[in-house]
Design a protein around this motif. Structure first.
Motif, mmCIF file in Angstrom:
data_model
loop_
_atom_site.group_PDB
_atom_site.id
_atom_site.type_symbol
_atom_site.label_atom_id
_atom_site.label_comp_id
_atom_site.label_asym_id
_atom_site.label_seq_id
_atom_site.Cartn_x
_atom_site.Cartn_y
_atom_site.Cartn_z
ATOM 1 N N ARG A 23 0.840 -1.043 -0.058
ATOM 2 C CA ARG A 23 0.047 -0.092 -0.031
ATOM 3 C C ARG A 23 0.978 1.375 -0.019
ATOM 4 O O ARG A 23 0.400 2.149 -0.569
ATOM 5 C CB ARG A 23 -0.998 0.144 1.085
ATOM 6 C CG ARG A 23 -2.083 -1.058 1.212
ATOM 7 C CD ARG A 23 -3.047 -0.887 2.443
ATOM 8 N NE ARG A 23 -3.898 -1.974 2.647
ATOM 9 C CZ ARG A 23 -5.277 -1.713 2.058
ATOM 10 N NH1 ARG A 23 -5.417 -0.613 1.576
ATOM 11 N NH2 ARG A 23 -5.965 -2.756 2.020
ATOM 12 N N LEU A 24 1.871 1.313 0.688
ATOM 13 C CA LEU A 24 2.711 2.358 0.672
ATOM 14 C C LEU A 24 3.447 2.605 -0.777
ATOM 15 O O LEU A 24 3.399 3.876 -1.074
ATOM 16 C CB LEU A 24 4.103 2.367 1.767
ATOM 17 C CG LEU A 24 3.533 2.273 3.297
ATOM 18 C CD1 LEU A 24 4.812 1.840 4.054
ATOM 19 C CD2 LEU A 24 3.310 3.939 3.622
ATOM 20 N N ARG A 27 8.346 12.358 0.434
ATOM 21 C CA ARG A 27 8.769 11.714 1.700
ATOM 22 C C ARG A 27 9.761 10.675 1.401
ATOM 23 O O ARG A 27 10.169 10.229 0.654
ATOM 24 C CB ARG A 27 7.596 10.930 2.296
ATOM 25 C CG ARG A 27 6.451 11.924 2.717
ATOM 26 C CD ARG A 27 5.149 10.730 3.404
ATOM 27 N NE ARG A 27 4.177 11.543 3.483
ATOM 28 C CZ ARG A 27 3.060 11.803 2.705
ATOM 29 N NH1 ARG A 27 3.171 11.353 1.419
ATOM 30 N NH2 ARG A 27 1.915 12.448 3.066
ATOM 31 N N THR A 28 10.921 10.563 2.641
ATOM 32 C CA THR A 28 11.850 9.680 2.792
ATOM 33 C C THR A 28 11.352 8.455 3.281
ATOM 34 O O THR A 28 11.172 8.490 4.365
ATOM 35 C CB THR A 28 13.197 10.329 3.283
ATOM 36 O OG1 THR A 28 13.397 11.510 2.367
ATOM 37 C CG2 THR A 28 14.404 9.302 3.240
ATOM 38 N N ILE A 29 11.679 7.094 2.709
ATOM 39 C CA ILE A 29 11.692 6.019 2.999
ATOM 40 C C ILE A 29 12.765 5.168 3.081
ATOM 41 O O ILE A 29 13.681 5.424 2.123
ATOM 42 C CB ILE A 29 10.524 5.324 2.274
ATOM 43 C CG1 ILE A 29 10.107 3.944 3.383
ATOM 44 C CG2 ILE A 29 10.944 4.844 0.869
ATOM 45 C CD1 ILE A 29 8.594 3.490 2.808
ATOM 46 N N ARG A 61 10.608 0.761 -7.325
ATOM 47 C CA ARG A 61 9.243 0.665 -7.293
ATOM 48 C C ARG A 61 8.589 2.113 -6.513
ATOM 49 O O ARG A 61 7.721 2.704 -6.748
ATOM 50 C CB ARG A 61 8.549 -0.474 -6.488
ATOM 51 C CG ARG A 61 7.257 -0.563 -6.598
ATOM 52 C CD ARG A 61 6.311 -0.918 -7.418
ATOM 53 N NE ARG A 61 4.834 -0.961 -7.108
ATOM 54 C CZ ARG A 61 4.092 -1.962 -6.760
ATOM 55 N NH1 ARG A 61 5.050 -3.310 -6.791
ATOM 56 N NH2 ARG A 61 3.006 -2.222 -6.389
ATOM 57 N N PHE A 62 9.441 2.296 -5.391
ATOM 58 C CA PHE A 62 9.074 3.494 -4.381
ATOM 59 C C PHE A 62 9.308 4.724 -5.074
ATOM 60 O O PHE A 62 8.508 5.388 -5.341
ATOM 61 C CB PHE A 62 9.604 3.321 -3.108
ATOM 62 C CG PHE A 62 8.931 2.537 -2.102
ATOM 63 C CD1 PHE A 62 7.764 3.064 -1.478
ATOM 64 C CD2 PHE A 62 9.455 1.197 -1.773
ATOM 65 C CE1 PHE A 62 7.280 2.225 -0.389
ATOM 66 C CE2 PHE A 62 8.631 0.311 -0.890
ATOM 67 C CZ PHE A 62 7.678 1.062 -0.186
ATOM 68 N N ARG A 63 10.244 4.604 -5.800
ATOM 69 C CA ARG A 63 10.640 5.965 -6.468
ATOM 70 C C ARG A 63 10.181 6.231 -7.489
ATOM 71 O O ARG A 63 9.621 7.426 -7.863
ATOM 72 C CB ARG A 63 12.369 5.709 -6.977
ATOM 73 C CG ARG A 63 13.451 5.743 -5.775
ATOM 74 C CD ARG A 63 14.798 6.178 -6.514
ATOM 75 N NE ARG A 63 15.783 6.054 -5.281
ATOM 76 C CZ ARG A 63 16.447 4.751 -5.147
ATOM 77 N NH1 ARG A 63 16.181 3.789 -5.873
ATOM 78 N NH2 ARG A 63 17.529 4.859 -4.322
ATOM 79 N N SER A 64 9.380 5.389 -8.224
ATOM 80 C CA SER A 64 8.739 5.500 -9.207
ATOM 81 C C SER A 64 7.365 6.324 -8.826
ATOM 82 O O SER A 64 6.509 6.835 -9.796
ATOM 83 C CB SER A 64 8.205 4.238 -10.267
ATOM 84 O OG SER A 64 7.410 3.465 -9.459
ATOM 85 N N ASN A 65 6.872 6.117 -7.701
ATOM 86 C CA ASN A 65 5.729 6.916 -7.019
ATOM 87 C C ASN A 65 5.970 8.208 -6.191
ATOM 88 O O ASN A 65 5.190 8.530 -5.476
ATOM 89 C CB ASN A 65 5.016 5.837 -6.473
ATOM 90 C CG ASN A 65 3.234 6.002 -6.483
ATOM 91 O OD1 ASN A 65 2.997 6.975 -7.449
ATOM 92 N ND2 ASN A 65 2.714 5.448 -5.782
ATOM 93 N N GLY A 66 7.005 8.675 -6.523
ATOM 94 C CA GLY A 66 7.495 9.966 -5.949
ATOM 95 C C GLY A 66 8.026 9.794 -4.368
ATOM 96 O O GLY A 66 8.178 10.820 -3.739
#
Length: 263
Positions: free
Chosen positions: A99-100, A108-110, A127-132
């Motif tokens: 979901r994240l 935001r930084t993860i 995958r995360f980077r592709s969504n900002g």
């Protein structure tokens, strides 16, 4: 009457009544119990966690410091509900991670820690980077976290990145104990979440059980089929400790408040 807690040899706790959508909202908006300005720890007990909590004092100490304790396994949901809770379903680490990743990061930084291979870690990060999302990673190969200097270095990187969320995919109980350690690290204000194999799931390097198996509460069967040498013995060994936890929990009676009189 409030629900009775789950009682293990090394931790006594209630299951937090949040579903995955609510957890993600709290992580993104830093709403209670994950309010901004200080670090937090989320743990996700399943049968194996309860078995480990019968023997591991360090894991119990991590549970004592958790701000959210989410039922990852259906047996935990059913046990909690038998004790008076009203948990409608699981809130799994892998479900929260997915979901994240599907939610706009908006800068935001993860921070991702773990993954079975550097390639899995990098694929999940992409995958995360592709969504900002802004993403920092540490593969943390086997044995890396046994060195306290590496843990100190990791804590420094997390603080410097100003990450709001740290996903710890290094296996239980190591990830929960590491999360509790990071709560005390200078400058860390992130929420730490133990996620097991979720980095590999997100990267597509390991497949989760089909949705229908998850709904029926037999995801464990899929895992045994895909990795019988490792998981069949582990799951079988979790049954007796889980039954003992259920008995301990049903027999538990809280001590009366100091100064209270019994009628």
């Amino acid at each position: 009457m409030s629900a009775r807690p789950l009682v293990t040899q090394n931790a006594t706790f209630q299951i937090s009544p949040f579903d995955e959508e609510q957890v993600v909202a709290a992580l993104l908006d830093r709403t209670p119990p994950l309010d901004a300005g200080r670090p937090h720890l989320i743990v996700t007990p399943n049968m194996n966690h309860l078995a480990r909590l019968q023997a591991s004092a360090p894991l119990g100490a991590a549970y004592d410091r958790a701000d959210m304790i989410l039922a990852d396994g259906w047996p935990v949901v059913r046990l909690a509900n038998s004790l008076g809770a009203q948990i409608t379903g699981r809130a799994t680490g892998s479900g929260i991670v997915r979901r994240l990743a599907d939610t706009p990061g908006e800068g935001r930084t993860i921070f991702l820690v773990g993954g079975s291979t550097p390639q899995a870690t990098d694929t999940a990060a992409a995958r995360f980077r592709s969504n900002g999302w802004l993403v920092e990673t540490e593969h943390a190969p086997i044995g890396w976290l046994d060195d306290t200097a590496n843990i100190d270095e990791l804590a420094g990187r997390i603080a410097a990145s100003q990450a709001s969320i740290v996903l710890l995919g290094v296996g239980s109980p190591k990830q929960e104990i590491l999360g509790a350690t990071l709560l005390d690290a200078p400058g860390v204000t992130a929420t730490m979440l133990g996620i097991g194999a979720s980095i590999d799931f997100l990267a597509g390097h390991t497949r989760r059980a089909p949705e229908w198996m998850q709904r029926l509460g037999i995801e464990w069967l899929h895992r045994i089929i895909t990795d019988p040498a490792r998981l069949l013995r582990r799951y079988a060994g979790d049954v007796v400790p889980f039954v003992r936890v259920a008995r301990q929990s049903r027999r538990f009676r809280p001590s009366p408040p100091e100064g209270a009189t019994l009628s």
